[in-house]
Design a protein around this motif. Sequence first.
Motif, PDB file in Angstrom:
ATOM      1  N   ILE A   1       0.863  -1.183   0.000  1.00  0.00           N
ATOM      2  CA  ILE A   1       0.000   0.000   0.000  1.00  0.00           C
ATOM      3  C   ILE A   1       0.900   1.233   0.000  1.00  0.00           C
TER       4      ILE A   1
ATOM      5  N   VAL B   1      -2.597  -0.892  -3.851  1.00  0.00           N
ATOM      6  CA  VAL B   1      -3.484   0.275  -3.737  1.00  0.00           C
ATOM      7  C   VAL B   1      -2.650   1.508  -3.399  1.00  0.00           C
TER       8      VAL B   1
ATOM      9  N   LEU C   1     -10.686  -1.928   2.270  1.00  0.00           N
ATOM     10  CA  LEU C   1      -9.603  -2.623   1.568  1.00  0.00           C
ATOM     11  C   LEU C   1      -9.766  -4.131   1.717  1.00  0.00           C
TER      12      LEU C   1
END
Length: 364
Positions: A190, A259, A357
Amino acid sequence: MKRYLSIWIIFGILLISLTNIPTIYARQVEIETDDLLVRSGPGTSYEPIGHVSSGQVFTYLDQEGEWISIDYHSETGWISAQFASITTEQENWEEKPSNDEDAQTDGNEGTVFTTIIPVDVVNLRSEPSTNGDIVTEIPIGEMISFSVMNDSDWIHVTWGDYTGYMPSWIIGDEMQFTEVQDSIFQGKVIVIDPGHGGIDVGAISAAGYYESDYAMMTSEVLRDTLEKLGATVYMTREDDYYYSLSPRASLANLHLADVFLSIHYNSTPQYPSANGMNTFYRESNDRALAGYVHNSLIETTEANDRGYDSGDYSVLRTGSRPGLLLELGFISNVEEEENIQSHQYQRKMTEGIIHGLRRYFSQR
Ligand SMILES: [Zn+2]
């Protein structure tokens, strides 16, 4: 949002000499008696608006004589000071017992720690015993506050509006804590982008603080939580420095991020009542991701839902990885800014993003 940036830079420079770094986390109040009345004002003549119980923890707002005001479900509630203690929790947000001894030392009774549930599901019980009724079940990854009880293998836990007890071994064993992680986040990368920074302070809040500082505060909490769940996290900035926008998204490309999240707060000083959250994505492929994260954020924070939509933001433009820009609230709104400053609300936002998420990753 980066509107009227040049005006704000000038304004910001003026303010730098006048303001201090914000005290980001408010103080906390722990209730020390059961069934304590919460009133609308500082005195017994004010009408009751609710009850609180022993062990519950609230954000401290103010004190007037023998009365303390707390953030009571986003309202100002007043309680008698003699039945509560004020804790300086500022460091406790990230504090957890570094080992068993810390957690078990007598001196820590009363100290409120924060940690993340490292096992699948834990029963929160009404008494410090397996005979106690199950108040609720707390799933993995949730953040709890807890205090240690002397001469007991149980800890006193607050999770959202719930309070109860759970066995201390669940959080007490450092090895287990770091080893048992949420498999969904294991191996995930991330990249978090704390919006603005340095000379670009972003928006200026109703109280005179900077969007860039609030974005960093939220990003750090999110980073720490994701790392505890097993994710690898990179930040586009670790300090209060301005980095231009396209390298921020490039960092996500470089690390093949699962992400990319750019963290912002909104501001419309001309409409001080505006509030709520927006989520933006650039590629239609990322619409599902936006939906999961946005809807979870709204669920956990109960913020005004301003929807999720596509938006052509520069910070997303150079990214080839799934990416979102989160506008997590209006710092031009006095009430919303107070929420954003609070430990509990930061926790709720982090939970919302992580739930989102988790849903996104588990759908793929
Ligand atoms: Zn911004």
